[in-house]
Design a protein around this motif. Sequence first.
Motif, PDB file in Angstrom:
ATOM      1  N   GLY A  47     -12.472  41.150  28.765  1.00  0.00           N
ATOM      2  CA  GLY A  47     -13.917  41.211  28.594  1.00  0.00           C
ATOM      3  C   GLY A  47     -14.724  40.338  29.520  1.00  0.00           C
ATOM      4  O   GLY A  47     -15.961  40.386  29.511  1.00  0.00           O
ATOM      5  N   ARG A  48     -14.076  39.532  30.330  1.00  0.00           N
ATOM      6  CA  ARG A  48     -14.782  38.639  31.253  1.00  0.00           C
ATOM      7  C   ARG A  48     -15.172  39.381  32.518  1.00  0.00           C
ATOM      8  O   ARG A  48     -14.453  40.248  33.005  1.00  0.00           O
ATOM      9  N   ARG A  49     -16.331  39.021  33.062  1.00  0.00           N
ATOM     10  CA  ARG A  49     -16.786  39.567  34.355  1.00  0.00           C
ATOM     11  C   ARG A  49     -16.488  38.542  35.443  1.00  0.00           C
ATOM     12  O   ARG A  49     -16.919  37.385  35.347  1.00  0.00           O
ATOM     13  N   VAL A  50     -15.752  38.964  36.461  1.00  0.00           N
ATOM     14  CA  VAL A  50     -15.317  38.072  37.534  1.00  0.00           C
ATOM     15  C   VAL A  50     -15.894  38.549  38.860  1.00  0.00           C
ATOM     16  O   VAL A  50     -15.839  39.740  39.177  1.00  0.00           O
ATOM     17  N   ALA A  51     -16.465  37.627  39.632  1.00  0.00           N
ATOM     18  CA  ALA A  51     -16.943  37.914  40.986  1.00  0.00           C
ATOM     19  C   ALA A  51     -16.082  37.141  41.980  1.00  0.00           C
ATOM     20  O   ALA A  51     -15.829  35.947  41.792  1.00  0.00           O
ATOM     21  N   ILE A  52     -15.667  37.823  43.043  1.00  0.00           N
ATOM     22  CA  ILE A  52     -14.797  37.220  44.051  1.00  0.00           C
ATOM     23  C   ILE A  52     -15.446  37.358  45.418  1.00  0.00           C
ATOM     24  O   ILE A  52     -15.937  38.429  45.787  1.00  0.00           O
ATOM     25  N   SER A  53     -15.437  36.273  46.189  1.00  0.00           N
ATOM     26  CA  SER A  53     -15.781  36.315  47.606  1.00  0.00           C
ATOM     27  C   SER A  53     -14.642  35.655  48.376  1.00  0.00           C
ATOM     28  O   SER A  53     -14.523  34.431  48.401  1.00  0.00           O
ATOM     29  N   LEU A  54     -13.777  36.483  48.957  1.00  0.00           N
ATOM     30  CA  LEU A  54     -12.621  36.011  49.708  1.00  0.00           C
ATOM     31  C   LEU A  54     -12.449  36.903  50.935  1.00  0.00           C
ATOM     32  O   LEU A  54     -13.105  37.940  51.062  1.00  0.00           O
ATOM     33  N   HIS A  55     -11.562  36.500  51.821  1.00  0.00           N
ATOM     34  CA  HIS A  55     -11.230  37.362  52.955  1.00  0.00           C
ATOM     35  C   HIS A  55     -10.595  38.630  52.394  1.00  0.00           C
ATOM     36  O   HIS A  55      -9.548  38.584  51.751  1.00  0.00           O
ATOM     37  N   LEU A  56     -11.234  39.762  52.663  1.00  0.00           N
ATOM     38  CA  LEU A  56     -10.869  40.976  51.964  1.00  0.00           C
ATOM     39  C   LEU A  56      -9.760  41.713  52.715  1.00  0.00           C
ATOM     40  O   LEU A  56     -10.010  42.599  53.519  1.00  0.00           O
ATOM     41  N   GLU A  57      -8.541  41.292  52.431  1.00  0.00           N
ATOM     42  CA  GLU A  57      -7.366  41.933  53.020  1.00  0.00           C
ATOM     43  C   GLU A  57      -6.323  42.118  51.923  1.00  0.00           C
ATOM     44  O   GLU A  57      -6.621  41.908  50.743  1.00  0.00           O
ATOM     45  N   ALA A  58      -5.100  42.517  52.291  1.00  0.00           N
ATOM     46  CA  ALA A  58      -4.143  43.019  51.311  1.00  0.00           C
ATOM     47  C   ALA A  58      -3.763  41.996  50.246  1.00  0.00           C
ATOM     48  O   ALA A  58      -3.669  42.334  49.056  1.00  0.00           O
ATOM     49  N   LYS A  59      -3.530  40.721  50.645  1.00  0.00           N
ATOM     50  CA  LYS A  59      -3.112  39.730  49.641  1.00  0.00           C
ATOM     51  C   LYS A  59      -4.232  39.456  48.649  1.00  0.00           C
ATOM     52  O   LYS A  59      -3.997  39.312  47.449  1.00  0.00           O
ATOM     53  N   THR A  60      -5.470  39.389  49.152  1.00  0.00           N
ATOM     54  CA  THR A  60      -6.629  39.205  48.270  1.00  0.00           C
ATOM     55  C   THR A  60      -6.729  40.359  47.282  1.00  0.00           C
ATOM     56  O   THR A  60      -7.060  40.164  46.100  1.00  0.00           O
ATOM     57  N   ALA A  61      -6.451  41.562  47.753  1.00  0.00           N
ATOM     58  CA  ALA A  61      -6.502  42.737  46.880  1.00  0.00           C
ATOM     59  C   ALA A  61      -5.503  42.610  45.736  1.00  0.00           C
ATOM     60  O   ALA A  61      -5.787  43.008  44.596  1.00  0.00           O
ATOM     61  N   CYS A  62      -4.334  42.038  46.007  1.00  0.00           N
ATOM     62  CA  CYS A  62      -3.340  41.839  44.952  1.00  0.00           C
ATOM     63  C   CYS A  62      -3.857  40.867  43.894  1.00  0.00           C
ATOM     64  O   CYS A  62      -3.612  41.049  42.697  1.00  0.00           O
ATOM     65  N   LEU A  63      -4.571  39.828  44.313  1.00  0.00           N
ATOM     66  CA  LEU A  63      -5.188  38.908  43.363  1.00  0.00           C
ATOM     67  C   LEU A  63      -6.229  39.635  42.520  1.00  0.00           C
ATOM     68  O   LEU A  63      -6.276  39.482  41.293  1.00  0.00           O
ATOM     69  N   ALA A  64      -7.090  40.417  43.167  1.00  0.00           N
ATOM     70  CA  ALA A  64      -8.141  41.138  42.439  1.00  0.00           C
ATOM     71  C   ALA A  64      -7.538  42.062  41.386  1.00  0.00           C
ATOM     72  O   ALA A  64      -8.036  42.140  40.250  1.00  0.00           O
ATOM     73  N   THR A 120     -23.693  41.638  39.302  1.00  0.00           N
ATOM     74  CA  THR A 120     -22.821  42.108  38.229  1.00  0.00           C
ATOM     75  C   THR A 120     -22.775  41.098  37.081  1.00  0.00           C
ATOM     76  O   THR A 120     -22.040  41.290  36.120  1.00  0.00           O
ATOM     77  N   ARG A 121     -23.551  39.998  37.223  1.00  0.00           N
ATOM     78  CA  ARG A 121     -23.666  38.950  36.210  1.00  0.00           C
ATOM     79  C   ARG A 121     -22.301  38.331  35.872  1.00  0.00           C
ATOM     80  O   ARG A 121     -21.865  38.339  34.717  1.00  0.00           O
ATOM     81  N   PRO A 122     -21.640  37.770  36.870  1.00  0.00           N
ATOM     82  CA  PRO A 122     -20.295  37.231  36.622  1.00  0.00           C
ATOM     83  C   PRO A 122     -20.306  36.032  35.680  1.00  0.00           C
ATOM     84  O   PRO A 122     -21.228  35.233  35.676  1.00  0.00           O
ATOM     85  N   GLU A 123     -19.237  35.950  34.907  1.00  0.00           N
ATOM     86  CA  GLU A 123     -18.998  34.776  34.070  1.00  0.00           C
ATOM     87  C   GLU A 123     -18.049  33.801  34.752  1.00  0.00           C
ATOM     88  O   GLU A 123     -18.050  32.611  34.454  1.00  0.00           O
ATOM     89  N   LEU A 124     -17.236  34.320  35.658  1.00  0.00           N
ATOM     90  CA  LEU A 124     -16.263  33.520  36.399  1.00  0.00           C
ATOM     91  C   LEU A 124     -16.325  33.895  37.871  1.00  0.00           C
ATOM     92  O   LEU A 124     -16.549  35.058  38.205  1.00  0.00           O
ATOM     93  N   ILE A 125     -16.090  32.899  38.748  1.00  0.00           N
ATOM     94  CA  ILE A 125     -16.265  33.104  40.192  1.00  0.00           C
ATOM     95  C   ILE A 125     -15.067  32.553  40.945  1.00  0.00           C
ATOM     96  O   ILE A 125     -14.558  31.471  40.622  1.00  0.00           O
ATOM     97  N   ILE A 126     -14.624  33.298  41.950  1.00  0.00           N
ATOM     98  CA  ILE A 126     -13.710  32.756  42.954  1.00  0.00           C
ATOM     99  C   ILE A 126     -14.435  32.840  44.288  1.00  0.00           C
ATOM    100  O   ILE A 126     -14.801  33.923  44.746  1.00  0.00           O
ATOM    101  N   ASP A 127     -14.649  31.682  44.908  1.00  0.00           N
ATOM    102  CA  ASP A 127     -15.446  31.596  46.126  1.00  0.00           C
ATOM    103  C   ASP A 127     -14.595  31.063  47.273  1.00  0.00           C
ATOM    104  O   ASP A 127     -13.615  30.345  47.055  1.00  0.00           O
ATOM    105  N   GLY A 149     -17.875  29.164  35.061  1.00  0.00           N
ATOM    106  CA  GLY A 149     -17.339  28.293  36.099  1.00  0.00           C
ATOM    107  C   GLY A 149     -16.537  29.099  37.091  1.00  0.00           C
ATOM    108  O   GLY A 149     -16.581  30.327  37.097  1.00  0.00           O
ATOM    109  N   GLY A 150     -15.785  28.405  37.945  1.00  0.00           N
ATOM    110  CA  GLY A 150     -15.031  29.135  38.946  1.00  0.00           C
ATOM    111  C   GLY A 150     -14.110  28.251  39.760  1.00  0.00           C
ATOM    112  O   GLY A 150     -13.826  27.101  39.402  1.00  0.00           O
ATOM    113  N   CYS A 151     -13.665  28.802  40.879  1.00  0.00           N
ATOM    114  CA  CYS A 151     -12.701  28.146  41.755  1.00  0.00           C
ATOM    115  C   CYS A 151     -13.159  28.281  43.203  1.00  0.00           C
ATOM    116  O   CYS A 151     -13.780  29.276  43.576  1.00  0.00           O
ATOM    117  N   GLU A 152     -12.832  27.278  44.016  1.00  0.00           N
ATOM    118  CA  GLU A 152     -13.161  27.308  45.444  1.00  0.00           C
ATOM    119  C   GLU A 152     -11.890  27.225  46.273  1.00  0.00           C
ATOM    120  O   GLU A 152     -11.017  26.396  46.008  1.00  0.00           O
TER     121      GLU A 152
END
Length: 419
Positions: A47-64, A120-127, A149-152
Amino acid sequence: MNSVEKSIIRDVNLAPQGRMKMDWAREHMPILNRLREQWLVQKPLAGRRVAISLHLEAKTACLAELLRDAGAEVAITGSNPLSTQDDICAALAVSGITVFAKYNPTPEEYKQHLLLTLETRPELIIDDGGDLVSLLHSERQDLIPYVRGGCEETTTGINRLVSLEKSGELRFPMVAVNDAYSKCFFDNRYGTGQSVWDGINRTTNLVVAGKTVVVVGYGWCGKGVALRAKGLGAKVIVTEVDPIKAIEAHMDGYTVLPMIEAAKLGDIFVTVTGNKNVITGAHYRVMKNGAILANAGHFDIEIDKVSLERLAVNQRVVRKDITEYTLEDGRKIFLLAEGRLVNLAAGDGHPAEIMDMTFALQALSLVYINENYQKIGPSVIDVPIQLDSQVARYYLESQGIQIDEMTEEQKQYQASWNL
């Protein structure tokens, strides 16, 4: 609307190509696969909304996709205009993740993609680099109440977060994932060390052995770049502003010089400082004909492109990701990947096995913030040591490596003051 209809991507028809790249990466990311098996059942982010801003390549996609499988509703955008891969964006959109990203967007488009991700009104962020958090604290403060909150991911972003915290303006907790042992020791050193030279070698198709490489900055990333340059047969010069790191570079066997002296000797320059204008006009004036410039810091500010363009009488692209600048005296200087992250803008980034550890830290830290944000409060915190150790142990187990454990007697001895 489904995720494809909500997304802004280049071409959905590229999805099968992106999926093949993601499947290859996933085969070499055993820690994320282990977490996926657990979280498909546990759903720690349900139920959590997560927003991610990372280098958008294959490994990042696996995290998403791991976060999606953990129950989250995920929206993702790129953290660098030239590191986004359009086929990966398409594959993610088809898989149920909302994507706002294209390769090489205009600055206006890049910012708009960040803002759409926040909407998208994220509740959690990966930046990665702090762009999402910066926009939240400047232009979209109305969305901050939703954020737990989130992670950097990187040094530059942590510097921005610490500045926010010191000014008293940080509004939610952020985990400094970059500073965890399982990140900086391996991702920054071995990941950057290998991927920078992957990008340079792929782009230039030139030999490294026998050349003089100048590594600008001797943090964890600089150590990795210097180590791999030495392994490829280069003579390595390090420039530094920190006396402790300069001593370390000296004792590691490298020549340490001021930048103005190193500029006269270098064949290839790699900047890894996280600061701006570390190579400037004064250095271009004394460089060799044919000097190659590459940046491995987060933003394209380490190499002073404005001064280089001002000094050049001619400028042209001579090969994909190589711009030639001809100076008034006829000398030519070559800039790779427009001064952006050479390992991602001109390569595929860090090896999958390295990012497996880093992205496991990201995922575990995000779950930790989700569960503990209220008692942590607005601050920049380290990755809890138990999560760092968990990732390290998962990695060892995935490699079939066993280590010793202390006996109870040893634990008591180590904990005692009365020896």
